[in-house]
Write a protein that holds these residues in place. Sequence first.
Motif, mmCIF file in Angstrom:
data_model
loop_
_atom_site.group_PDB
_atom_site.id
_atom_site.type_symbol
_atom_site.label_atom_id
_atom_site.label_comp_id
_atom_site.label_asym_id
_atom_site.label_seq_id
_atom_site.Cartn_x
_atom_site.Cartn_y
_atom_site.Cartn_z
ATOM 1 N N THR A 6 0.826 -1.200 0.000
ATOM 2 C CA THR A 6 0.000 0.000 0.000
ATOM 3 C C THR A 6 0.863 1.254 0.000
ATOM 4 O OG1 THR A 6 -1.730 -1.178 1.171
ATOM 5 C CG2 THR A 6 -1.853 1.204 1.211
ATOM 6 N N ALA A 7 1.899 1.276 0.811
ATOM 7 C CA ALA A 7 2.790 2.434 0.870
ATOM 8 C C ALA A 7 3.484 2.660 -0.473
ATOM 9 C CB ALA A 7 3.818 2.266 1.978
ATOM 10 N N ALA A 8 3.933 1.583 -1.096
ATOM 11 C CA ALA A 8 4.606 1.710 -2.392
ATOM 12 C C ALA A 8 3.641 2.200 -3.459
ATOM 13 C CB ALA A 8 5.212 0.373 -2.795
ATOM 14 N N THR A 9 2.429 1.691 -3.442
ATOM 15 C CA THR A 9 1.423 2.115 -4.414
ATOM 16 C C THR A 9 1.093 3.588 -4.219
ATOM 17 O OG1 THR A 9 0.503 -0.099 -4.491
ATOM 18 C CG2 THR A 9 -0.916 1.668 -5.275
ATOM 19 N N PHE A 10 0.939 4.011 -2.967
ATOM 20 C CA PHE A 10 0.637 5.405 -2.662
ATOM 21 C C PHE A 10 1.776 6.317 -3.123
ATOM 22 C CE2 PHE A 10 0.625 9.039 0.331
ATOM 23 C CZ PHE A 10 -0.601 9.573 -0.010
ATOM 24 N N ALA A 11 3.005 5.926 -2.855
ATOM 25 C CA ALA A 11 4.161 6.724 -3.263
ATOM 26 C C ALA A 11 4.217 6.856 -4.777
ATOM 27 C CB ALA A 11 5.452 6.102 -2.732
ATOM 28 N N LEU A 12 3.937 5.775 -5.492
ATOM 29 C CA LEU A 12 3.941 5.804 -6.952
ATOM 30 C C LEU A 12 2.826 6.709 -7.462
ATOM 31 C CD1 LEU A 12 5.179 4.715 -9.559
ATOM 32 C CD2 LEU A 12 3.590 2.798 -9.417
ATOM 33 N N ALA A 13 1.663 6.631 -6.857
ATOM 34 C CA ALA A 13 0.531 7.457 -7.287
ATOM 35 C C ALA A 13 0.831 8.937 -7.115
ATOM 36 C CB ALA A 13 -0.723 7.078 -6.510
ATOM 37 N N ILE A 14 1.562 9.295 -6.063
ATOM 38 C CA ILE A 14 1.938 10.685 -5.850
ATOM 39 C C ILE A 14 2.987 11.120 -6.871
ATOM 40 C CG2 ILE A 14 3.146 12.234 -4.251
ATOM 41 C CD1 ILE A 14 1.748 10.734 -1.981
ATOM 42 N N ALA A 15 3.916 10.251 -7.199
ATOM 43 C CA ALA A 15 5.018 10.595 -8.097
ATOM 44 C C ALA A 15 4.584 10.691 -9.551
ATOM 45 C CB ALA A 15 6.139 9.574 -7.959
ATOM 46 N N LEU A 16 3.603 9.917 -9.977
ATOM 47 C CA LEU A 16 3.236 9.873 -11.392
ATOM 48 C C LEU A 16 2.816 11.215 -11.980
ATOM 49 C CD1 LEU A 16 1.487 6.417 -11.746
ATOM 50 C CD2 LEU A 16 3.683 7.122 -12.675
ATOM 51 N N PRO A 17 1.921 11.960 -11.353
ATOM 52 C CA PRO A 17 1.564 13.256 -11.958
ATOM 53 C C PRO A 17 2.765 14.178 -12.109
ATOM 54 C CG PRO A 17 -0.050 12.614 -10.324
ATOM 55 C CD PRO A 17 1.103 11.645 -10.206
ATOM 56 N N GLY A 18 3.684 14.162 -11.166
ATOM 57 C CA GLY A 18 4.892 14.974 -11.279
ATOM 58 C C GLY A 18 5.744 14.539 -12.447
ATOM 59 N N ALA A 19 5.803 13.234 -12.682
ATOM 60 C CA ALA A 19 6.572 12.717 -13.815
ATOM 61 C C ALA A 19 5.909 13.118 -15.128
ATOM 62 C CB ALA A 19 6.698 11.200 -13.716
ATOM 63 N N VAL A 20 4.586 13.062 -15.168
ATOM 64 C CA VAL A 20 3.861 13.466 -16.379
ATOM 65 C C VAL A 20 4.107 14.950 -16.640
ATOM 66 C CG1 VAL A 20 1.581 13.718 -17.423
ATOM 67 C CG2 VAL A 20 2.124 11.659 -16.112
ATOM 68 N N LEU A 21 4.029 15.769 -15.593
ATOM 69 C CA LEU A 21 4.283 17.204 -15.748
ATOM 70 C C LEU A 21 5.695 17.432 -16.267
ATOM 71 C CD1 LEU A 21 3.151 20.198 -13.863
ATOM 72 C CD2 LEU A 21 5.594 19.825 -13.847
ATOM 73 N N ALA A 22 6.673 16.755 -15.688
ATOM 74 C CA ALA A 22 8.068 16.940 -16.100
ATOM 75 C C ALA A 22 8.273 16.581 -17.565
ATOM 76 C CB ALA A 22 8.993 16.112 -15.212
ATOM 77 N N GLU A 23 7.580 15.540 -18.033
ATOM 78 C CA GLU A 23 7.700 15.138 -19.444
ATOM 79 C C GLU A 23 7.127 16.193 -20.377
ATOM 80 O OE1 GLU A 23 6.539 11.209 -20.666
ATOM 81 O OE2 GLU A 23 6.894 10.449 -18.647
ATOM 82 N N MET A 24 6.033 16.839 -19.985
ATOM 83 C CA MET A 24 5.361 17.803 -20.855
ATOM 84 C C MET A 24 5.918 19.208 -20.726
ATOM 85 S SD MET A 24 1.329 16.782 -20.897
ATOM 86 C CE MET A 24 1.043 16.777 -19.127
ATOM 87 N N ASP A 25 6.487 19.557 -19.590
ATOM 88 C CA ASP A 25 6.917 20.924 -19.282
ATOM 89 C C ASP A 25 8.265 21.227 -19.950
ATOM 90 O OD1 ASP A 25 7.209 23.415 -18.167
ATOM 91 O OD2 ASP A 25 7.713 22.670 -16.164
ATOM 92 N N ALA A 26 8.204 21.579 -21.222
ATOM 93 C CA ALA A 26 9.420 21.774 -22.022
ATOM 94 C C ALA A 26 10.335 22.866 -21.484
ATOM 95 C CB ALA A 26 9.042 22.076 -23.472
#
Length: 79
Positions: A6-26
């Motif tokens: 559960t902790a690992a899943t929660f940590a991944l869920a928090i990190a994913l939007p930041g990763a998506v933003l970083a990919e798009m934020d040229a």
Amino acid sequence: MFKTTTAATFALAIALPGAVLAEMDANGDGAVTMSEFQDAYPDAEAGTFPALDTDADGALSEAEIAAAVDAGILPDTAS
């Protein structure tokens, strides 16, 4: 085991939007403009960006991207 998973899943869920933003934020300013969004998702329908930009400031914040990922509108990573 459940707490670890559960902790690992929660940590991944928090990190994913930041990763998506970083990919798009040229330009690395912490927000995604319509131009950056269109570069990342060239096949997105015309109304997608305005629908995601819930505060209508012309840029997607990490919170707006997180909401879109959670709702299944955007994938966990940019295409």
